[in-house]
Design a protein around this motif. Structure first.
Motif, short mmCIF file in Angstrom:
data_model
loop_
_atom_site.label_atom_id
_atom_site.label_comp_id
_atom_site.label_asym_id
_atom_site.label_seq_id
_atom_site.Cartn_x
_atom_site.Cartn_y
_atom_site.Cartn_z
N VAL A 73 15.56 60.26 24.90
CA VAL A 73 14.91 61.51 25.64
C VAL A 73 16.06 62.10 26.52
O VAL A 73 16.07 61.93 27.91
N CYS A 74 17.72 63.07 26.20
CA CYS A 74 18.07 63.17 26.98
C CYS A 74 18.42 64.96 26.83
O CYS A 74 17.57 65.13 26.15
N LYS A 75 20.04 65.43 27.40
CA LYS A 75 19.05 66.41 28.12
C LYS A 75 20.27 66.97 27.30
O LYS A 75 19.77 68.80 27.07
N SER A 76 20.89 67.14 26.52
CA SER A 76 21.86 67.21 25.30
C SER A 76 22.28 66.09 24.53
O SER A 76 22.81 64.75 24.90
N LYS A 77 23.27 66.64 23.57
CA LYS A 77 22.90 65.59 22.48
C LYS A 77 24.51 66.01 21.27
O LYS A 77 23.82 67.38 21.08
N ASN A 78 25.24 65.31 21.06
CA ASN A 78 25.96 65.80 19.68
C ASN A 78 25.62 65.51 18.92
O ASN A 78 25.70 63.49 18.77
N GLU A 79 25.28 65.66 17.77
CA GLU A 79 25.05 65.27 16.40
C GLU A 79 25.43 64.17 15.93
O GLU A 79 25.32 63.40 15.05
N THR A 80 27.36 65.11 15.84
CA THR A 80 27.79 63.75 15.18
C THR A 80 28.07 61.93 16.37
O THR A 80 28.60 60.81 15.26
N VAL A 81 28.01 61.97 17.32
CA VAL A 81 28.24 61.39 18.60
C VAL A 81 27.06 59.99 17.96
O VAL A 81 27.02 58.98 18.52
N VAL A 82 26.10 60.98 18.26
CA VAL A 82 24.83 60.07 17.62
C VAL A 82 24.88 59.26 16.23
O VAL A 82 24.34 58.34 16.36
N LYS A 83 24.98 59.91 15.57
CA LYS A 83 25.44 59.47 13.85
C LYS A 83 26.25 58.03 14.30
O LYS A 83 26.26 57.41 13.83
N TRP A 84 27.22 58.46 14.62
CA TRP A 84 28.30 57.15 15.03
C TRP A 84 28.24 56.56 15.78
O TRP A 84 28.06 55.25 15.66
N ALA A 85 27.18 56.41 16.63
CA ALA A 85 26.44 55.96 17.78
C ALA A 85 25.67 54.67 16.53
O ALA A 85 25.34 53.60 16.77
N PHE A 86 24.41 55.16 16.05
CA PHE A 86 23.61 54.63 14.80
C PHE A 86 24.71 53.55 14.64
O PHE A 86 24.12 52.41 13.65
N GLU A 87 26.09 54.06 13.67
CA GLU A 87 26.52 52.64 13.06
C GLU A 87 26.75 50.80 14.05
O GLU A 87 26.75 51.30 15.00
N GLY A 88 26.30 50.26 13.69
CA GLY A 88 26.16 48.28 13.99
C GLY A 88 24.97 48.62 14.64
O GLY A 88 24.45 47.39 15.13
N ILE A 89 23.70 49.38 14.80
CA ILE A 89 22.94 49.35 15.30
C ILE A 89 21.95 48.50 14.50
O ILE A 89 21.09 49.06 13.64
N ASP A 90 21.04 47.72 14.51
CA ASP A 90 19.96 47.32 14.06
C ASP A 90 18.44 47.52 14.28
O ASP A 90 17.86 46.67 13.29
N ARG A 91 18.12 47.99 15.33
CA ARG A 91 16.40 48.74 15.74
C ARG A 91 16.58 50.09 15.20
O ARG A 91 17.94 51.03 15.27
N PRO A 92 15.24 50.22 15.06
CA PRO A 92 14.86 51.46 14.35
C PRO A 92 15.14 52.29 16.08
O PRO A 92 14.36 52.43 16.62
N LEU A 93 15.71 53.70 16.20
CA LEU A 93 16.62 54.11 17.32
C LEU A 93 15.79 55.87 17.11
O LEU A 93 16.02 56.12 15.80
N GLY A 94 14.76 56.35 18.42
CA GLY A 94 15.58 57.62 17.56
C GLY A 94 16.25 58.57 19.01
O GLY A 94 15.33 58.01 19.99
N ILE A 95 17.17 59.32 18.83
CA ILE A 95 17.77 60.54 20.25
C ILE A 95 17.00 61.96 20.10
O ILE A 95 17.17 62.68 18.54
N ALA A 96 16.38 62.26 20.75
CA ALA A 96 16.01 63.65 21.15
C ALA A 96 16.53 64.30 22.32
O ALA A 96 16.92 63.36 23.25
N THR A 97 15.95 65.64 22.30
CA THR A 97 16.29 66.75 23.79
C THR A 97 15.23 66.99 24.69
O THR A 97 13.67 67.04 23.83
N TYR A 98 15.82 67.22 25.91
CA TYR A 98 14.12 68.03 26.52
C TYR A 98 14.39 69.39 26.88
O TYR A 98 16.41 69.37 27.76
N GLU A 99 13.85 70.35 27.43
CA GLU A 99 14.01 71.29 27.54
C GLU A 99 12.99 71.34 29.41
O GLU A 99 12.13 71.07 29.64
#
Length: 283
Positions: free
Chosen positions: A232-258
């Motif tokens: 859970v982070c302050k903000s995210k760029n969806e394309t950066v997250v999508k590319w960061a998932f490439e090569g990751i072998d574990r189930p991960l979720g990325i969200a933001t907070y208000e």
């Protein structure tokens, strides 16, 4: 009706009007939904488990029958009070649930992938905290830990708190400490949560991937499903997250907070209202 049912309460004009609106809301919108309610969904039995005051709030603030049924199920599953229901509606839980960016479709088997996706949301609302700028990750984690009941409510039904800065000790003796660890009773798996007070960076995914791997080795037993990670982070760029998932072998979720910082709230409280200004002018 009072003559036929002399002991029955709630037969006021207002309640009868709400009852008629309630019936029209669920039956006149979509005939197929009406058939489902009576048939395979067996929703009338579920309706009886929800207090009438809750029904009025749900009907009044839901744009569709699907949204109303969502809150009906959540009230039952979480045993929500009316105040909790209103807070969740105000926080737009229906729109946020299932919106976190994940790789669950690729990394989890069916139907666990769909259930895991459904329990996460984006963004999370941390307005119940009182943090002053500038604050760091440790301060955010500590504040969430001190408000763990409210945080669990925000996470949703099924999350059980295991601990913060929980030691994951490697066979060689080195220890690592993820921010927070939960166990999800429906998914039957550990959830490793990392907090960031900045925008998402690709290296965050790599570190969380390692923590989830360590949880599988050190916490998970034969009866548990694969652990998942939530950042859970302050903000995210969806394309950066999508590319960061490439090569990751574990189930991960990325969200933001208000989070409305205390400074903003404090200023609003100190500013005079229009009524105060008008009274001062008259005096």
């Amino acid at each position: 009706m009072r003559d036929e049912f002399p002991g029955m309460k709630g037969l006021s004009y207002t309640n009868l009007r709400y009852a008629a609106q309630w019936f029209r809301f669920y039956t006149s919108d979509d005939e197929s939904i009406c058939q489902q309610l009576v048939g395979e969904l067996s929703m009338p039995q579920k309706f009886a488990l929800v207090p009438w005051g809750h029904h009025i709030e749900i009907m009044a603030k839901s744009k569709t029958v699907d949204e109303a049924l969502f809150y009906i199920n959540e009230v039952i599953a979480g045993n929500w009070s009316r105040a909790t229901l209103m807070n969740m509606q105000k926080a737009s839980l229906y729109e946020k649930r299932g919106k976190a960016q994940t790789n669950f479709n690729d990394k989890l088997p069916q139907p666990q992938d769909e259930l895991a996706q459904e329990i996460l949301k984006d963004p999370y609302n941390f307005d119940f905290l009182t943090l002053r700028k500038p604050y760091n990750e440790h301060m955010l984690e500590e504040a969430l830990e001190h408000n763990i009941r409210r945080f669990l409510l925000e996470l949703g039904t099924g999350f059980a708190y295991v601990g913060s800065q929980m030691e994951l000790r490697m066979p060689g003796g080195t220890s690592y400490f993820p921010d927070m660890v939960f166990y999800h009773t429906k998914l039957k798996c550990y959830v490793v949560l990392e907090l960031k007070v900045v925008e998402f960076e690709p290296e965050f995914a790599g570190k969380l991937n390692f923590y989830v791997s360590a949880a599988d080795h050190l916490l998970k037993d034969d009866n548990d499903n694969p652990s998942i990670g939530l950042l859970v982070c302050k903000s995210k760029n969806e394309t950066v997250v999508k590319w960061a998932f490439e090569g990751i072998d574990r189930p991960l979720g990325i969200a933001t907070y208000e989070l409305d910082e205390v400074l903003k709230k404090t200023l609003a409280e100190k500013l005079p209202s229009i009524e105060d200004i008008e009274n001062a002018i008259e005096e």
